[in-house]
Every structure is written in structure tokens, then in C-alpha cells.
Design an enzyme around this catalytic site. Structure first.
Site, PDB file in Angstrom:
ATOM      1  N   TYR A 137       0.821  -1.214   0.000  1.00 28.87           N
ATOM      2  CA  TYR A 137       0.000   0.000   0.000  1.00 28.87           C
ATOM      3  C   TYR A 137       0.854   1.263   0.000  1.00 28.87           C
ATOM      4  O   TYR A 137       0.441   2.287  -0.525  1.00 28.87           O
ATOM      5  CB  TYR A 137      -0.902   0.029   1.237  1.00 28.87           C
ATOM      6  CG  TYR A 137      -2.241  -0.641   1.067  1.00 28.87           C
ATOM      7  CD1 TYR A 137      -2.314  -1.988   0.735  1.00 28.87           C
ATOM      8  CD2 TYR A 137      -3.424   0.064   1.253  1.00 28.87           C
ATOM      9  CE1 TYR A 137      -3.548  -2.601   0.596  1.00 28.87           C
ATOM     10  CE2 TYR A 137      -4.650  -0.540   1.110  1.00 28.87           C
ATOM     11  CZ  TYR A 137      -4.711  -1.880   0.785  1.00 28.87           C
ATOM     12  OH  TYR A 137      -5.926  -2.482   0.648  1.00 28.87           O
TER      13      TYR A 137
ATOM     14  N   LYS B 109       2.761 -15.540   2.341  1.00 28.44           N
ATOM     15  CA  LYS B 109       2.950 -16.245   1.069  1.00 28.44           C
ATOM     16  C   LYS B 109       4.443 -16.532   0.965  1.00 28.44           C
ATOM     17  O   LYS B 109       5.129 -16.111   0.027  1.00 28.44           O
ATOM     18  CB  LYS B 109       2.435 -15.359  -0.077  1.00 28.44           C
ATOM     19  CG  LYS B 109       2.408 -16.028  -1.434  1.00 28.44           C
ATOM     20  CD  LYS B 109       1.306 -17.063  -1.598  1.00 28.44           C
ATOM     21  CE  LYS B 109       1.434 -17.777  -2.928  1.00 28.44           C
ATOM     22  NZ  LYS B 109       0.482 -18.909  -3.064  1.00 28.44           N
TER      23      LYS B 109
ATOM     24  N   ASP C  84      -3.379 -18.284   0.368  1.00 25.44           N
ATOM     25  CA  ASP C  84      -4.387 -18.944  -0.481  1.00 25.44           C
ATOM     26  C   ASP C  84      -5.082 -20.065   0.294  1.00 25.44           C
ATOM     27  O   ASP C  84      -6.318 -20.218   0.241  1.00 25.44           O
ATOM     28  CB  ASP C  84      -3.773 -19.450  -1.803  1.00 25.44           C
ATOM     29  CG  ASP C  84      -2.461 -20.207  -1.621  1.00 25.44           C
ATOM     30  OD1 ASP C  84      -1.918 -20.217  -0.498  1.00 25.44           O
ATOM     31  OD2 ASP C  84      -1.975 -20.799  -2.606  1.00 25.44           O
TER      32      ASP C  84
ATOM     33  N   ASP D 113      -6.512  -6.915   4.002  1.00 28.46           N
ATOM     34  CA  ASP D 113      -7.613  -6.228   3.316  1.00 28.46           C
ATOM     35  C   ASP D 113      -8.521  -7.248   2.646  1.00 28.46           C
ATOM     36  O   ASP D 113      -9.743  -7.216   2.796  1.00 28.46           O
ATOM     37  CB  ASP D 113      -7.036  -5.266   2.270  1.00 28.46           C
ATOM     38  CG  ASP D 113      -8.136  -4.577   1.476  1.00 28.46           C
ATOM     39  OD1 ASP D 113      -9.095  -4.106   2.107  1.00 28.46           O
ATOM     40  OD2 ASP D 113      -8.040  -4.534   0.234  1.00 28.46           O
TER      41      ASP D 113
ATOM     42  N   ASP E 232     -12.659  -8.880   3.945  1.00 35.80           N
ATOM     43  CA  ASP E 232     -13.931  -8.855   3.205  1.00 35.80           C
ATOM     44  C   ASP E 232     -14.523 -10.259   3.190  1.00 35.80           C
ATOM     45  O   ASP E 232     -15.734 -10.449   3.297  1.00 35.80           O
ATOM     46  CB  ASP E 232     -13.742  -8.350   1.764  1.00 35.80           C
ATOM     47  CG  ASP E 232     -13.933  -6.838   1.647  1.00 35.80           C
ATOM     48  OD1 ASP E 232     -13.641  -6.131   2.632  1.00 35.80           O
ATOM     49  OD2 ASP E 232     -14.369  -6.373   0.573  1.00 35.80           O
TER      50      ASP E 232
HETATM   51  C1  IPM Z   1     -10.461  -1.073   3.893  1.00 39.70           C
HETATM   52  C2  IPM Z   1     -10.672  -0.453   2.541  1.00 39.70           C
HETATM   53  C3  IPM Z   1      -9.509   0.481   2.242  1.00 39.70           C
HETATM   54  C4  IPM Z   1      -8.241  -0.335   2.241  1.00 39.70           C
HETATM   55  C5  IPM Z   1      -9.670   1.268   0.924  1.00 39.70           C
HETATM   56  C6  IPM Z   1     -10.924   2.093   0.905  1.00 39.70           C
HETATM   57  C7  IPM Z   1      -8.462   2.121   0.644  1.00 39.70           C
HETATM   58  O1  IPM Z   1     -10.832  -1.437   1.565  1.00 39.70           O
HETATM   59  O2  IPM Z   1     -10.371  -0.333   4.889  1.00 39.70           O
HETATM   60  O3  IPM Z   1     -10.396  -2.302   3.973  1.00 39.70           O
HETATM   61  O4  IPM Z   1      -7.924  -0.996   1.242  1.00 39.70           O
HETATM   62  O5  IPM Z   1      -7.549  -0.327   3.278  1.00 39.70           O
HETATM   63 MG    MG Z   2     -10.943  -3.403   2.352  1.00 41.95          MG
END
Ligand code: IPM
Ligand code: MG
Length: 356
Positions: A141, A190, A223, A247, A251
Site C-alpha cells: 500500500y 505467502k 491462499d 484487506d 472482506d
Molecule cells: C479497507 C478499505 C480500504 C483499504 C480502501 C478504501 C483504501 O478497503 O479499509 O479495507 O484498502 O484499506
Molecule cells: Mg478493504
């Protein structure tokens, strides 16, 4: 003792869900006689529109002097042009970096009433109680980015760089938390491909031997972890991992809880200051309609009370009020099943406030 909280609503559903978080903080302040001062600031797309910058200096100053930051979400189609020089997300990355918030805590617990909201079969969700600690201010990042053109055409690169010190400090946070939970830490990397991952593996293994030999420790390739999180999520206690893997995996873990609208997060650094935000985004498709689920933001307020204000009783009162609200059937559409009644964002916030 007085506390100042910087409130950054941001874009999309950010302002709606943050408004409910603010109501809850005021209610908690009354119940526990806390002296809270809330001050609003600009971040993201709305900040670009009003000042030309996604993180104006006034917002940085506000956050630096505050004890904690409550954030909604940033971004939206209006600012989505990939060639744009200024983007809302830059504001979010910059505030994390500026405040030195290197440890991002994303807990996943599943309320029994929401088991049906998850796409996973109920039996797979039994006993799930995990925490992902994502490194937040390093790695790909923040490494050097390049975009060039040569005779063969365009090329681009994103550098992924980690130092030993960056790894040690976030693993220490994760392992210390594991000690207060079920005593198990899993490093996700990884290491079969990436040199940075091999550094994570050796630094973490040494630290665990030297400082956390009372914990159970293992590692898993990212993975395989993505697969295992669906196959047997209850195997995990605390996962620690680098910025981008964290990240992506969080999700995925949000689907265990049934809705992105349920999951809070805390971003912490060396001191008690932290930034608290729901893990969901700005959801522009439902913004301004009173449909957004405020639970993730309200649960982020609980984390704020716990980690920055060090007030465990207040944090638990908020979490209990959220559970009681769910049990009373007061929920937004993302959680509703069949012909269950749906409440607005504000009605859910009011229902939580009533129970504090
Ligand atoms: C998160 C989001 C952010 C990230 C984006 C919006 C930059 O996806 O907080 O997980 O990737 O950190
Ligand atoms: Mg995110």
C-alpha cells in the site's frame, strides 16, 4: 476526565451511520458520566469537493489533538476516475499513516440470530470467534509506485517493503490480544513465493519463541487461509497478516457474520489513540435512503470506548445494547429474512440508544 473525539463522516452512507454512532456515544456519556467532546472534520470525496484535498490540514490537526477518531467511509462514483490525481481513498491511507496506526483489528463474531444471514451453512459457523490483525501502514500500500512507458509499451510497479521493526510491533499487538482470547496465533503469508513473507515468517517465529511461548502458534499460506476460512472458520483465533492480505481476507470474513454491515474495526498505534470505522465502504447505491446498517459503526464506537477511552464497562454496554436490539428484531434490510420487518438506519440507532 474529558476526551475529545474527532468525527469524520466522509462520503456515501458514512454520514448516516456515523450519526447513529454519535447518538450512541452521547447516550454512553450520559449513562457513565463521561465528559466527551465531539468535533467534526472533513475527509474523502466531500473534503476534495470543499477544499481540493482528501485530507485537509485542519482534519489532521483535529485528529492529532483528539483522543480517538470515529470515521464513516470514503469514496464514491463521483471521484472514481482511475486517472484522477486526487482520490478520496488517499485521505484514509494518509490519516492511518500520519497517526501511526499500524495495527488494524477486525473481529468477527456471529450473533446466533444472524446465522441464517450468512451464505455459509449454519454448522460451519458454530464456534466462530476470530480476530484479524492487519498491518496497516506498510507493505504494498505504501511502497514506491511507478508508472512508465518504454519502447515495449507501458509498465507499472508497486513496491512491497517491510522492515523487521514493522513486523515485530504488529505481531506483538496480535499476540498480546491472543493471550486475552483463546491463546492461538496464526501468521498468514505467502512465504513460498515472497521474500517479504519469508521475513514475516522468521521474525514472527522468533518473537513467538522469545516472548509468547505460552501461546499456540502456527502459520498458513494466504491462499490456503482463504479456503480454510470457508471450510472451518472456527479453527482460527487471532490471524496476523500484512496489509494487502488483511484487506482481502477481511472482506471474506465479513461474510461469516452475514453482512458487511455488522463488522467494526479499530486501528491502533503505540499509545491509546485509535481510529474506529466500520469495515464496509461508502455504499453509494443506498446512500441517503435510511437503509444503511449502523451496527458496524456502533460496534466500532464500542471498540473506541474499550481501546482509546479504556472504559470496558461502557464498551460492553454498547455491545449488549446492539445484541438486545437485534433480539428485538429491530434491523435494517441487509439482515432481514423473509417477511421480517425492516427498520431505518435512524430507528436502529434509536433502539440501541434506548437500551444503553
Ligand atoms: C479497507 C478499505 C480500504 C483499504 C480502501 C478504501 C483504501 O478497503 O479499509 O479495507 O484498502 O484499506
Ligand atoms: Mg478493504
Amino acid at each position: 476526565m474529558g476526551f475529545t473525539i474527532a468525527v469524520l463522516p466522509g462520503d456515501g452512507i458514512g454520514p448516516e451511520v456515523v450519526a447513529e454512532g454519535v447518538k450512541v456515544l452521547h447516550a454512553v456519556a450520559r449513562r457513565f458520566a463521561l465528559d466527551l467532546t465531539l468535533e467534526e472534520g472533513l475527509i474523502g470525496g466531500i473534503a476534495i469537493d470543499q477544499t481540493g484535498e482528501p485530507l485537509p490540514p485542519a482534519t489532521v490537526a483535529l485528529c492529532q489533538s483528539a483522543d480517538a477518531v470515529l470515521l464513516g467511509a470514503v469514496g464514491g462514483p463521483k471521484w472514481d476516475d482511475p486517472t484522477a490525481k486526487v482520490r478520496p481513498e488517499q485521505g484514509l491511507l494518509a490519516i492511518r499513516k500520519t497517526l501511526g496506526l499500524f495495527a488494524n483489528l477486525r473481529p468477527v463474531t456471529i450473533h446466533p440470530l444472524l446465522v441464517d444471514a450468512s451464505p455459509l451453512r449454519p454448522e460451519r459457523l458454530e464456534g466462530v470467534d476470530l480476530l484479524v490483525v492487519r498491518e496497516l501502514t506498510g507493505g504494498i500500500y505504501f511502497g514506491e509506485k511507478r508508472r512508465e512507458r518504454d519502447a515495449a509499451g507501458e509498465w507499472a510497479s508497486d513496491l512491497c517493503l517491510y522492515t523487521e521493526a514493522e513486523i515485530v510491533r504488529v505481531v506483538r499487538v496480535a499476540a498480546s490480544l491472543a493471550r486475552t482470547r483463546h491463546g492461538k496465533l496464526t501468521l498468514v503469508d505467502k512465504a513460498n513465493v515472497l521474500e517479504t513473507s519469508r521475513l514475516w515468517r522468521s521474525v514472527t517465529t522468533r518473537l513467538m519463541q522469545e516472548e509468547f511461548s505460552d501461546l499456540s502458534y502456527d502459520w498458513m499460506l494466504v491462499d490456503a487461509c482463504a479456503m480454510h476460512l470457508l471450510r472451518k472458520p472456527s479453527d482460527f483465533d487471532v490471524i496476523v497478516t500484512e496489509n494487502m492480505f488483511g484487506d482481502i481476507l477481511t472482506d471474506e470474513t465479513s461474510m461469516l457474520a452475514g453482512s458487511m454491515g455488522m463488522l467494526p474495526s479499530a486501528s491502533l498505534g503505540e499509545g491509546h489513540k485509535g481510529l474506529y470505522e466500520p469495515i464496509h465502504g461508502s455504499a453509494p447505491d443506498i446512500a441517503g435512503q435510511g437503509k444503511a446498517n449502523p451496527f458496524a459503526t456502533i460496534l466500532s464506537c464500542a471498540m473506541l470506548l474499550r481501546h482509546s477511552l479504556q472504559h470496558e464497562a461502557a464498551a460492553r454496554a454498547v455491545e449488549a445494547a446492539v445484541s438486545a436490539t437485534l433480539e428485538a428484531g429491530c434491523i435494517t434490510g441487509d439482515l432481514a429474512r423473509g417477511d421480517q420487518a425492516v427498520a431505518t438506519t435512524a430507528a436502529v440507532g434509536d433502539a440501541v440508544v434506548m437500551r444503553i
